[in-house]
Design a protein around this motif. Sequence first.
Motif, short mmCIF file in Angstrom:
data_model
loop_
_atom_site.label_atom_id
_atom_site.label_comp_id
_atom_site.label_asym_id
_atom_site.label_seq_id
_atom_site.Cartn_x
_atom_site.Cartn_y
_atom_site.Cartn_z
N GLU A 154 0.83 -1.20 0.00
CA GLU A 154 0.00 0.00 0.00
C GLU A 154 0.87 1.26 0.00
O GLU A 154 1.85 1.34 0.71
N ARG A 155 0.48 2.22 -0.80
CA ARG A 155 1.10 3.54 -0.83
C ARG A 155 0.08 4.58 -0.40
O ARG A 155 -1.12 4.40 -0.60
N GLN B 14 2.00 14.08 4.08
CA GLN B 14 3.29 13.50 3.68
C GLN B 14 3.11 12.22 2.86
O GLN B 14 3.56 11.13 3.26
N PRO B 15 2.43 12.30 1.71
CA PRO B 15 2.17 11.10 0.90
C PRO B 15 3.44 10.53 0.29
O PRO B 15 4.45 11.23 0.16
N ASP B 16 3.36 9.27 -0.11
CA ASP B 16 4.45 8.62 -0.82
C ASP B 16 4.48 9.03 -2.29
O ASP B 16 5.53 9.08 -2.91
N VAL B 17 3.28 9.28 -2.84
CA VAL B 17 3.12 9.57 -4.27
C VAL B 17 2.16 10.74 -4.42
O VAL B 17 1.17 10.83 -3.69
N VAL B 18 2.45 11.63 -5.39
CA VAL B 18 1.54 12.71 -5.73
C VAL B 18 1.18 12.59 -7.20
O VAL B 18 2.06 12.50 -8.06
N ALA C 247 -10.46 13.59 -10.46
CA ALA C 247 -9.70 13.31 -9.24
C ALA C 247 -10.33 12.16 -8.47
O ALA C 247 -9.62 11.26 -7.98
N GLU C 248 -11.65 12.16 -8.37
CA GLU C 248 -12.33 11.09 -7.64
C GLU C 248 -12.24 9.76 -8.39
O GLU C 248 -12.15 8.70 -7.76
N ALA C 249 -12.26 9.79 -9.72
CA ALA C 249 -12.11 8.56 -10.50
C ALA C 249 -10.72 7.96 -10.30
O ALA C 249 -10.58 6.75 -10.12
N ILE C 250 -9.70 8.81 -10.33
CA ILE C 250 -8.33 8.33 -10.09
C ILE C 250 -8.22 7.77 -8.68
O ILE C 250 -7.63 6.70 -8.46
N ALA C 251 -8.79 8.49 -7.71
CA ALA C 251 -8.75 8.03 -6.32
C ALA C 251 -9.45 6.68 -6.16
O ALA C 251 -8.94 5.79 -5.48
N LEU C 252 -10.60 6.52 -6.78
CA LEU C 252 -11.32 5.25 -6.72
C LEU C 252 -10.49 4.12 -7.29
O LEU C 252 -10.39 3.04 -6.70
N TYR C 253 -9.88 4.36 -8.44
CA TYR C 253 -9.02 3.35 -9.07
C TYR C 253 -7.89 2.94 -8.12
O TYR C 253 -7.62 1.76 -7.92
N LEU C 254 -7.23 3.93 -7.54
CA LEU C 254 -6.10 3.65 -6.65
C LEU C 254 -6.55 2.93 -5.38
O LEU C 254 -5.87 2.01 -4.91
N ARG C 255 -7.70 3.33 -4.83
CA ARG C 255 -8.22 2.64 -3.64
C ARG C 255 -8.54 1.19 -3.94
O ARG C 255 -8.30 0.30 -3.12
N ARG C 256 -9.12 0.95 -5.10
CA ARG C 256 -9.45 -0.43 -5.48
C ARG C 256 -8.20 -1.28 -5.65
O ARG C 256 -8.28 -2.51 -5.63
N HIS C 257 -7.05 -0.63 -5.83
CA HIS C 257 -5.79 -1.36 -5.95
C HIS C 257 -5.00 -1.32 -4.64
O HIS C 257 -3.80 -1.55 -4.61
N GLY C 258 -5.71 -1.01 -3.54
CA GLY C 258 -5.14 -1.17 -2.22
C GLY C 258 -4.37 0.01 -1.64
O GLY C 258 -3.66 -0.16 -0.66
N HIS C 259 -4.51 1.19 -2.23
CA HIS C 259 -3.77 2.35 -1.73
C HIS C 259 -4.64 3.27 -0.89
O HIS C 259 -5.86 3.34 -1.08
#
Length: 82
Positions: A23-24, A67-71, A36-48
């Motif tokens: 997880e990142r 302090q995120p790992d990725v922006v 932004a919400e579509a990207i966030a949903l995709y990333l959440r579904r991949h465990g981030h």
Amino acid sequence: MGLVLAVASLPLTAPGHASQDGERHVLVIDDDVRLAEAIALYLRRHGHKVDTAHDGVRGLEAYHREQPDVVVLDVMMPVMDG
């Protein structure tokens, strides 16, 4: 106008940044709320873990607070861009 995204990331194998399950913590900054919400949903579904901001000022605040790992950053936003 097209969307331009810049992605800054640590290598997936960087020690001490990803949890054991990979997880990142990702911050998505884009003034297009739906995108932004579509990207966030995709990333959440991949465990981030994902936070979003919809303008440059709030994006900087979230970056310093979270302090995120990725922006994932839209580099062409009004007022303050990437």
